[in-house]
Design a protein around this motif. Sequence first.
Motif, short mmCIF file in Angstrom:
data_model
loop_
_atom_site.label_atom_id
_atom_site.label_comp_id
_atom_site.label_asym_id
_atom_site.label_seq_id
_atom_site.Cartn_x
_atom_site.Cartn_y
_atom_site.Cartn_z
N LYS A 94 0.83 -1.46 -0.31
CA LYS A 94 0.28 -0.07 0.16
C LYS A 94 0.78 1.40 0.65
O LYS A 94 0.39 2.21 -0.84
N HIS A 95 1.94 1.44 0.94
CA HIS A 95 2.84 2.26 0.94
C HIS A 95 3.86 2.89 -0.53
O HIS A 95 3.76 3.52 -0.51
N ALA A 96 4.32 1.62 -1.10
CA ALA A 96 5.13 1.15 -2.21
C ALA A 96 4.01 2.08 -4.23
O ALA A 96 4.22 3.09 -3.94
N LYS A 97 2.45 2.15 -3.53
CA LYS A 97 1.80 2.91 -4.37
C LYS A 97 1.72 4.54 -3.99
O LYS A 97 1.59 5.02 -4.75
N LEU A 98 1.44 4.14 -2.72
CA LEU A 98 2.48 5.83 -2.48
C LEU A 98 2.73 7.31 -2.61
O LEU A 98 3.07 7.77 -2.73
N ALA A 99 3.77 5.94 -2.27
CA ALA A 99 4.84 6.34 -3.13
C ALA A 99 5.14 6.74 -4.52
O ALA A 99 6.09 8.08 -4.26
N LEU A 100 4.30 6.35 -5.25
CA LEU A 100 4.22 6.50 -7.05
C LEU A 100 3.92 7.72 -6.63
O LEU A 100 3.63 8.46 -8.00
N LEU A 101 2.47 7.95 -5.99
CA LEU A 101 1.24 9.26 -6.78
C LEU A 101 1.31 9.55 -5.10
O LEU A 101 -0.35 9.74 -4.67
N PRO A 102 2.19 10.23 -4.89
CA PRO A 102 1.63 10.93 -3.26
C PRO A 102 0.40 12.27 -3.11
O PRO A 102 -0.01 12.84 -2.41
N PHE A 103 0.75 12.87 -5.10
CA PHE A 103 -0.11 14.31 -4.52
C PHE A 103 -1.47 13.53 -4.81
O PHE A 103 -1.67 13.07 -6.04
N GLY A 104 -2.64 14.20 -4.48
CA GLY A 104 -3.80 14.02 -4.81
C GLY A 104 -4.35 12.72 -3.93
O GLY A 104 -5.50 12.72 -4.31
N ALA A 105 -3.46 12.22 -3.37
CA ALA A 105 -4.01 11.03 -2.21
C ALA A 105 -3.93 11.51 -0.68
O ALA A 105 -3.46 12.87 0.01
N ARG A 106 -5.28 10.96 -0.27
CA ARG A 106 -5.70 11.40 1.29
C ARG A 106 -5.43 10.42 1.98
O ARG A 106 -5.86 8.89 1.70
N ILE A 107 -4.71 10.61 3.69
CA ILE A 107 -5.03 9.18 4.23
C ILE A 107 -6.20 9.05 5.21
O ILE A 107 -6.76 11.00 5.57
N VAL A 108 -7.03 8.58 4.87
CA VAL A 108 -8.57 8.44 5.51
C VAL A 108 -8.50 7.72 7.13
O VAL A 108 -7.61 6.20 6.44
#
Length: 123
Positions: A105-119
């Motif tokens: 899950k963090h790997a996907k976040l590492a590739l696409l951090p902008f526009g992502a929100r943590i909920v």
Amino acid sequence: MNLIGNVLWFILGGFVSFFTWLALGILWSITIIGYPIGRQCFKFSVMAAAPFGRKVEFGQGGVSFVLNILWIILGGFAIAIEEVTMGIVFCLTIVGIPFGLQHFKHAKLALLPFGARIVRSGR
């Protein structure tokens, strides 16, 4: 269960992801231009410290797309490789599979951090 999972996560290797995101946040924040990217890194370091009970929602947008491309070239790919490697290592054992899935899950976040929100995840 989330508290136990987060404590075990941090002890068994989550601290590596946490410190990686934190170090990148500090490095990006040195310049005024890099400060927005550094802020994202600081937000995701909190996620890397305690991922259980949280999920990531990915948004879309033109500015996010451009920043994500820039991010992948300037550091995101290295973090993604780190996270995928750690995820594979954890998934080698049955007990480590939940931790490995968090790393993926963090790997996907590492590739696409902008526009992502943590909920917070629903119960």
